[in-house]
Design a protein around this motif. Structure first.
Motif, PDB file in Angstrom:
ATOM      1  N   PRO A 286       0.840  -1.285   0.058  1.00 26.42           N
ATOM      2  CA  PRO A 286       0.023  -0.030   0.007  1.00 26.42           C
ATOM      3  C   PRO A 286       0.862   1.397   0.207  1.00 26.42           C
ATOM      4  O   PRO A 286       1.841   1.409   0.652  1.00 26.42           O
ATOM      5  CB  PRO A 286      -0.855  -0.137   1.102  1.00 26.42           C
ATOM      6  N   GLY A 287       0.551   2.162  -0.856  1.00 23.35           N
ATOM      7  CA  GLY A 287       1.343   3.287  -0.936  1.00 23.35           C
ATOM      8  C   GLY A 287       2.656   3.166  -1.831  1.00 23.35           C
ATOM      9  O   GLY A 287       3.132   4.416  -2.198  1.00 23.35           O
ATOM     10  N   VAL A 288       2.847   2.150  -2.285  1.00 21.66           N
ATOM     11  CA  VAL A 288       3.855   1.995  -3.316  1.00 21.66           C
ATOM     12  C   VAL A 288       3.408   1.569  -4.542  1.00 21.66           C
ATOM     13  O   VAL A 288       3.766   1.980  -5.489  1.00 21.66           O
ATOM     14  CB  VAL A 288       4.892   0.653  -2.661  1.00 21.66           C
ATOM     15  N   ARG A 289       2.332   0.640  -4.986  1.00 24.68           N
ATOM     16  CA  ARG A 289       1.843   0.225  -6.007  1.00 24.68           C
ATOM     17  C   ARG A 289       1.830   1.185  -7.116  1.00 24.68           C
ATOM     18  O   ARG A 289       1.005   2.336  -6.815  1.00 24.68           O
ATOM     19  CB  ARG A 289       0.745  -0.701  -5.684  1.00 24.68           C
ATOM     20  N   GLY A 290       2.271   1.213  -8.090  1.00 27.00           N
ATOM     21  CA  GLY A 290       1.921   1.961  -9.339  1.00 27.00           C
ATOM     22  C   GLY A 290       2.722   3.388  -9.149  1.00 27.00           C
ATOM     23  O   GLY A 290       2.218   4.328 -10.030  1.00 27.00           O
ATOM     24  N   THR A 291       3.613   3.724  -8.219  1.00 27.19           N
ATOM     25  CA  THR A 291       4.200   4.732  -8.011  1.00 27.19           C
ATOM     26  C   THR A 291       5.569   4.998  -8.483  1.00 27.19           C
ATOM     27  O   THR A 291       6.200   3.948  -8.917  1.00 27.19           O
ATOM     28  CB  THR A 291       4.081   5.330  -6.653  1.00 27.19           C
ATOM     29  N   MET A 292       6.322   6.312  -8.581  1.00 25.21           N
ATOM     30  CA  MET A 292       7.556   6.462  -9.184  1.00 25.21           C
ATOM     31  C   MET A 292       8.521   5.936  -8.145  1.00 25.21           C
ATOM     32  O   MET A 292       9.570   5.194  -8.355  1.00 25.21           O
ATOM     33  CB  MET A 292       7.855   8.005  -9.311  1.00 25.21           C
ATOM     34  N   TRP A 293       8.035   5.483  -6.985  1.00 29.95           N
ATOM     35  CA  TRP A 293       9.141   4.981  -6.015  1.00 29.95           C
ATOM     36  C   TRP A 293       8.965   3.533  -6.216  1.00 29.95           C
ATOM     37  O   TRP A 293       9.915   2.772  -6.267  1.00 29.95           O
ATOM     38  CB  TRP A 293       8.250   5.230  -4.475  1.00 29.95           C
ATOM     39  N   ALA A 294       8.094   2.727  -6.887  1.00 29.97           N
ATOM     40  CA  ALA A 294       7.637   1.495  -7.378  1.00 29.97           C
ATOM     41  C   ALA A 294       8.843   1.353  -8.788  1.00 29.97           C
ATOM     42  O   ALA A 294       9.577   0.492  -8.770  1.00 29.97           O
ATOM     43  CB  ALA A 294       6.407   0.989  -7.541  1.00 29.97           C
ATOM     44  N   ALA A 295       8.732   2.294  -9.506  1.00 28.13           N
ATOM     45  CA  ALA A 295       9.535   2.421 -10.639  1.00 28.13           C
ATOM     46  C   ALA A 295      11.060   2.576 -10.294  1.00 28.13           C
ATOM     47  O   ALA A 295      11.786   1.712 -11.115  1.00 28.13           O
ATOM     48  CB  ALA A 295       9.035   3.680 -11.720  1.00 28.13           C
ATOM     49  N   PHE A 296      11.260   3.425  -9.422  1.00 24.95           N
ATOM     50  CA  PHE A 296      12.751   3.416  -8.918  1.00 24.95           C
ATOM     51  C   PHE A 296      13.367   2.104  -8.545  1.00 24.95           C
ATOM     52  O   PHE A 296      14.274   1.694  -8.809  1.00 24.95           O
ATOM     53  CB  PHE A 296      12.941   4.451  -7.853  1.00 24.95           C
ATOM     54  N   ASN A 297      12.295   1.420  -7.609  1.00 26.65           N
ATOM     55  CA  ASN A 297      12.670   0.299  -7.244  1.00 26.65           C
ATOM     56  C   ASN A 297      12.604  -0.977  -7.979  1.00 26.65           C
ATOM     57  O   ASN A 297      13.426  -2.118  -7.779  1.00 26.65           O
ATOM     58  CB  ASN A 297      11.906  -0.183  -5.774  1.00 26.65           C
ATOM     59  N   SER A 298      11.956  -0.722  -9.002  1.00 27.90           N
ATOM     60  CA  SER A 298      12.239  -1.831  -9.997  1.00 27.90           C
ATOM     61  C   SER A 298      13.508  -1.838 -10.846  1.00 27.90           C
ATOM     62  O   SER A 298      13.938  -2.758 -11.195  1.00 27.90           O
ATOM     63  CB  SER A 298      10.928  -1.764 -11.234  1.00 27.90           C
ATOM     64  N   ILE A 299      14.065  -0.730 -10.997  1.00 26.60           N
ATOM     65  CA  ILE A 299      15.381  -0.583 -11.392  1.00 26.60           C
ATOM     66  C   ILE A 299      16.236  -1.165 -10.352  1.00 26.60           C
ATOM     67  O   ILE A 299      17.245  -1.726 -10.735  1.00 26.60           O
ATOM     68  CB  ILE A 299      15.719   0.749 -11.997  1.00 26.60           C
ATOM     69  N   THR A 300      16.461  -0.700  -9.173  1.00 26.39           N
ATOM     70  CA  THR A 300      17.233  -1.154  -8.021  1.00 26.39           C
ATOM     71  C   THR A 300      17.010  -2.613  -8.019  1.00 26.39           C
ATOM     72  O   THR A 300      18.241  -3.203  -7.826  1.00 26.39           O
ATOM     73  CB  THR A 300      16.974  -0.518  -6.753  1.00 26.39           C
TER      74      THR A 300
END
Length: 342
Positions: A286-300
């Motif tokens: 919750p609060g992560v899904r679909g956000t730029m934070w999730a996008a950044f973490n997908s690269i990390t």
């Protein structure tokens, strides 16, 4: 499986506390160790000596010995040659690297979590967790605070102390842009004053927690922007297909790195990162899904677990090499996209 983690007498030169890392190699400790316990468990209780080098040439039919400017770094325990260094290089012994942490370990401010040796002893690392509250990014998504000291028994890189954020849910090492530049990166030259330089680091440790919290604010800003497929693909392209110019770091100049990749390779990278954005570790919180934070973490997550020919090579690149620069770039680009959308 091939790996860069040093193995001596059938034992990996690494210790850890907690979950088994990487290949399941290394010595597991039930409790956080002292410096003496950590260095022994990691198989790093050895020293190095710098020896002169010689060159033999023939002059008028006779062999003549000429002293060479460069010198050899030799491990005392087994007389293994680790590297060749210049005339001014002074070693930082493993014991001194661990000893640097003593005040923080004894005071309870830090605890050792892992330490080890890569590339046959040429490079060592010590990772210690700051015993401070983790950074809460969104809901139950937290990031822990770590100090890393890396040391090279070569003159390829300086010894350095850095702040390392690690996401709890997936153990990914994240990039950070620290507010206080002095704590972002500290290079320490291998000179006769190296111990004095390391002692100076103690003066900025008290600011580390504040810098971590400032970084947490940047991470939280990424949670405010929702990302669709088009924006995600644009983000990936910006991170991996643009060039980064020469970057000057304290005590050294990094090599120029190009992130431009061939179209087919770019498509392969994109095809690996998009599923991580949708279903990677922590992506559905919750609060992560679909956000730029999730996008950044997908690269990390991609850099942490899906690149490199071996897990150790991936770790080395993420901590010390090109993937470290890409990781930082991923954060910078993400923050720029958030600003543009504001």
């Amino acid at each position: 499986m091939a790996h860069e983690l040093e193995v001596k007498n059938g034992k990996a030169s690494m210790m850890y506390v907690g979950e088994v890392p990487w290949h399941g190699l290394g010595q597991k400790l039930d409790n956080p160790p002292t410096a003496a316990e950590a260095i022994k468990a990691a198989g790093l209780d050895w020293s190095v000596t710098v020896h002169p080098m010689e060159a033999w040439i023939e002059v008028d039919g006779q062999e003549v010995c000429l002293p060479a400017q460069n010198r050899m770094v030799v491990r005392d325990s087994d007389h293994k040659r680790l590297s060749e260094v210049g005339p001014r290089w002074v070693p930082l012994q493993n014991a001194d690297a661990f000893e640097w942490f003593d005040p923080f370990i004894k005071s309870g401010e830090c605890s050792f979590e892992t330490a080890g040796s890569l590339f046959e002893g040429e490079r060592i690392w010590v990772l210690a967790k700051l015993n401070r509250d983790p950074m809460v990014i969104a809901g139950n998504d937290t990031v822990n605070k770590y100090l890393m000291l890396s040391n090279n028994h070569s003159d390829k890189r300086s010894a350095r102390v850095s702040l390392s954020p690690i996401r709890t849910v997936c153990a990914n090492t994240l990039a950070a842009t620290f507010k206080n530049k002095s704590t972002k990166f500290l290079g320490v030259k291998h000179t006769a004053k190296i111990k004095d330089n390391l002692n100076a680091v103690r003066e900025i440790i008290n600011t580390a927690n504040a810098d971590f919290e400032a970084t947490a604010e940047q991470y939280r800003a990424l949670t405010k922007l929702q990302v669709d497929q088009d924006l995600l693909k644009k983000y990936i392209k910006l991170v991996f297909k643009e060039e980064e110019k020469e970057e000057t770091a304290t005590e050294q100049v990094e090599e120029k790195r190009k992130y431009t990749v061939k179209e087919d390779d770019a498509r392969l990278i994109e095809n690996k990162i998009i599923p991580l954005f949708e279903g990677g570790k922590g992506a559905q919180l919750p609060g992560v899904r679909g956000t730029m934070w999730a996008a950044f973490n997908s690269i990390t997550e991609y850099l942490n677990w899906h690149t490199g020919r071996t897990t150790d090579a991936r770790l080395d690149s993420l901590w010390f090499g090109q993937n470290s620069s890409i990781n930082r770039r991923a954060l910078d680009v993400a923050l720029d996209l958030v600003k543009q959308a504001a």
